[in-house]
Design an enzyme around this catalytic site. Structure first.
Site, PDB file in Angstrom:
ATOM      1  N   ALA A  12      -5.837   3.922 -19.288  1.00 26.52           N
ATOM      2  CA  ALA A  12      -6.770   2.798 -19.207  1.00 26.52           C
ATOM      3  C   ALA A  12      -7.689   2.944 -18.003  1.00 26.52           C
ATOM      4  CB  ALA A  12      -5.999   1.480 -19.142  1.00 26.52           C
ATOM      5  N   GLU A 111       6.118   6.870 -37.568  1.00 31.79           N
ATOM      6  CA  GLU A 111       7.035   6.235 -36.630  1.00 31.79           C
ATOM      7  C   GLU A 111       7.437   4.864 -37.150  1.00 31.79           C
ATOM      8  OE1 GLU A 111       5.651   6.268 -32.597  1.00 31.79           O
ATOM      9  OE2 GLU A 111       5.567   8.449 -32.495  1.00 31.79           O
ATOM     10  N   HIS A 231      13.223   0.665 -25.375  1.00 34.10           N
ATOM     11  CA  HIS A 231      13.178   1.751 -26.356  1.00 34.10           C
ATOM     12  C   HIS A 231      14.599   2.015 -26.833  1.00 34.10           C
ATOM     13  CE1 HIS A 231      12.357   5.532 -28.339  1.00 34.10           C
ATOM     14  NE2 HIS A 231      11.066   5.294 -28.189  1.00 34.10           N
ATOM     15  N   ARG A 276      11.008  -1.557 -33.270  1.00 30.64           N
ATOM     16  CA  ARG A 276      11.798  -1.190 -32.094  1.00 30.64           C
ATOM     17  C   ARG A 276      12.777  -2.267 -31.670  1.00 30.64           C
ATOM     18  NH1 ARG A 276       7.536   1.979 -28.104  1.00 30.64           N
ATOM     19  NH2 ARG A 276       7.665   3.979 -29.196  1.00 30.64           N
ATOM     20  N   HIS A 337      11.294  -0.075 -21.428  1.00 34.00           N
ATOM     21  CA  HIS A 337      10.260   0.891 -21.788  1.00 34.00           C
ATOM     22  C   HIS A 337       8.834   0.368 -21.609  1.00 34.00           C
ATOM     23  CE1 HIS A 337       8.417   4.263 -23.787  1.00 34.00           C
ATOM     24  NE2 HIS A 337       7.948   3.522 -24.775  1.00 34.00           N
ATOM     25  N   GLU A 361      -1.073  -1.492 -19.700  1.00 42.32           N
ATOM     26  CA  GLU A 361       0.197  -2.210 -19.703  1.00 42.32           C
ATOM     27  C   GLU A 361       0.235  -3.359 -18.702  1.00 42.32           C
ATOM     28  OE1 GLU A 361       5.005  -1.212 -19.675  1.00 42.32           O
ATOM     29  OE2 GLU A 361       3.553   0.397 -19.403  1.00 42.32           O
ATOM     30  N   ARG A 372       5.550  -4.565 -29.204  1.00 39.66           N
ATOM     31  CA  ARG A 372       4.492  -3.585 -29.453  1.00 39.66           C
ATOM     32  C   ARG A 372       4.863  -2.620 -30.571  1.00 39.66           C
ATOM     33  NH1 ARG A 372       3.794   1.585 -27.772  1.00 39.66           N
ATOM     34  NH2 ARG A 372       5.389   1.486 -26.161  1.00 39.66           N
ATOM     35  N   LEU A 378      -1.138   3.938 -26.124  1.00 37.83           N
ATOM     36  CA  LEU A 378      -2.220   4.840 -25.725  1.00 37.83           C
ATOM     37  C   LEU A 378      -3.556   4.365 -26.308  1.00 37.83           C
ATOM     38  CD1 LEU A 378      -0.522   8.357 -26.083  1.00 37.83           C
ATOM     39  CD2 LEU A 378      -1.048   7.117 -23.976  1.00 37.83           C
TER      40      LEU A 378
END
Length: 535
Positions: A12, A111, A231, A276, A337, A361, A372, A378
């Site tokens: 960022a 994912e 995570h 997640r 995470h 973040e 998220r 990213l």
């Protein structure tokens, strides 16, 4: 002309710097160097609607579903619709994403919680490192960008702007401990997350939540601090660091099993590819029931050739600890995470403090909601770093008088810190992290959180010490209190925030964010008022 200042050298911060440098000089502060960022550590990839079988609408739907009723739909639309253009820029600048061997089109992985294979990756599992390489190379070569490292942000410089009070610049500390005042047209906080608040985290050492703490001290509102993503699959091997084992492993067929070899996620919709928060919670509950220290990631049905080619960094790291992905079940457990909450911003990164912006973040625009979606981080850094820069470029230069007398001083040696004091601080930090891991991890309970909050509030809020441990305490101590207060305020279970004493989702809290104002008061709010000026 006063420069722009960016605190943070991850995706960022650097993307913002490259845009701002087309308008005026830019100073980038890197707390411990550009190499120490969460961006560099990102394995799985960057999510973007790219192929013919994917659409912006599908990416949007997946992001909203993962966010569990707390994503701001407008922010999500900005993310997914502007993402492809920002990724195309990376490709044009030389980013070497992996390609299909025959067609040479960009390879796309799958994912958790994604309805399509839309994860672009580089060198198998080194996507963040490749993106950082491209951005750092361009930033270092740009005549208008100056990178300072090590350079830690000390505080936000406030004062009168035309007809209003706002941010005039920053105070920063160099490697020798000396403080400097830097006036600026506008300041961007891209300082990363707060993973070091917990005993086990995938975050780099610099992730101590400095941005939100300093922004709040300057009058900025914070939001959604209770939502910390854990995570699910982080290496749980005695003596080894909490090394992240990418979600892409499960996207390629890895299974989660207990010590008996049973797939305990089979009865859960999505199984290993559920969101997640769902997978992390299932693992935590399995460990609580079994008393074991870890569950296992099983890839033994996949070939060595495939695993070493697709995940070279993960394969080599496991090999270094005596584990072979094609032979051994890999012990894993959840670890802190990503912070969904942070400095409250609009879609252009602007906070409620004039001249102060945040992205990545450290910010909370509502794009991630309560959880998220994998590999959206990213993309968020690219999109909102760029948008923040475009907004900052419109800030008028502010005439600033000489720095106040109390701003500049040589910090090194001002306060003698005995060795026993440093050791005591380090002990207190370890205790704080352990208590937060017990009270505010994947599984939470109101009684435990209240007990931990009482202990934290009994500890000094601020210590005067030049040692790194002192600076960490001054960030992590208030953050721990705020995270627990926000988690107690939200008496429901949603996304990454699950309470045993409030196990159900409260639909009346959809789109209701926990916002802490400059006075420290927490209440539920909609993001809409702040977003009214965001086009």
């Amino acid at each position: 002309m006063f420069p722009f200042v960016i605190a943070g050298g991850g995706i960022a911060g650097l993307r913002a710097a490259l845009e701002l440098a087309e308008h005026a000089p830019v100073i980038v502060l890197a707390k411990s160097g550009l190499e120490d960022s969460a961006t560099r550590q990102a394995q799985g990839g960057i999510a973007v609607a790219w192929g013919d079988d994917d659409t912006l609408e599908l990416h949007e739907q997946d992001t909203l579903a993962a966010g569990a009723g707390l994503c701001d739909p407008g922010a999500v639309r900005v993310l997914v619709s502007e993402g492809p253009a920002r990724v195309r820029e990376l490709v044009a600048w030389g980013a070497q994403f992996d390609r299909q061997p025959l067609t040479h089109s960009l390879a796309r992985g799958r994912e958790a919680a994604h309805s399509r294979a839309r994860i672009l990756h580089a060198q198998g599992d080194a996507t963040g490192r490749e993106i950082a390489r491209v951005l750092e190379t361009r930033a270092r070569a740009h005549a208008n960008i100056r990178i300072l490292a090590p350079a830690g942000l000390t505080r936000i410089w406030l004062g009168p702007r035309p007809q209003q009070w706002g941010c005039l610049g920053i105070i920063w500390r160099d490697g020798a401990g000396r403080e400097h005042a830097q006036p600026a047209r506008a300041v961007l906080l891209a300082t990363g997350g707060l993973g070091q608040l917990f005993a086990a985290t995938t975050n780099p050492a610099m992730a101590t939540g400095d941005g939100p703490v300093l922004a709040h001290a300057a009058g900025a509102a914070l939001a959604d601090l209770e939502f910390v993503q854990f995570h699910p699959t982080v290496l749980a091997l005695p003596g080894a660091p909490p090394f992240l084992l990418s979600e892409a492993l499960r996207g390629e067929g890895a299974q989660l099993v207990n010590r008996a070899g049973q797939r305990f996620l089979e009865g859960i919709p999505g199984g290993e590819l559920a969101a997640r928060d769902v997978v992390a919670r299932a693992i935590a509950q399995e460990l609580a029931c079994s008393g074991e220290a870890a569950v296992y990631l099983d890839l033994t049905h996949l070939s060595r050739t495939f695993l070493a080619r697709r995940f070279p960094a993960i394969y080599a790291a496991c090999q270094g600890w005596g584990l072979a992905l094609e032979r051994d079940r890999i012990p894993v457990r959840p670890a802190a995470h990503y912070a969904m909450g942070g400095i409250r911003t609009d879609w252009n990164g602007q906070t409620n403090v004039v001249g102060l912006y945040a992205a990545g973040e450290a910010a909370c625009s509502g794009v991630h909601g309560a959880n998220r979606l994998a590999s959206n981080s990213l993309l968020e850094g690219l999109v909102f770093g760029y948008r923040s820069a475009r907004a900052m470029a419109r800030c008028e230069p502010i005439p600033v008088a000489a720095a106040p007398p109390d701003v500049l001083h040589a910090a090194a040696g001002r306060h003698e810190t005995a060795e026993w004091q440093v050791q005591h601080l380090q002990y207190q930090l370890a205790l704080l992290r352990t208590r937060m891991a017990q009270a505010a991890s994947v599984l939470r309970d109101g009684a435990m959180m209240r007990q931990t909050l009482e202990w934290i509030q009994s500890q000094p809020r601020h210590v005067i010490a030049p040692a790194a441990a002192g600076r960490e305490w001054n960030s992590l101590r208030p953050l721990a209190e705020w995270v627990l207060r926000a988690a107690l305020h939200r008496c429901e279970s949603r996304g990454a925030h699950w309470r045993a004493d409030c196990p159900h989702l409260d639909t009346q809290l959809n789109q209701r964010h926990t916002v802490m104002d400059a006075q420290g008061e927490i209440q539920f709010e909609s993001f809409q008022p702040l977003l009214s000026a965001s086009a």
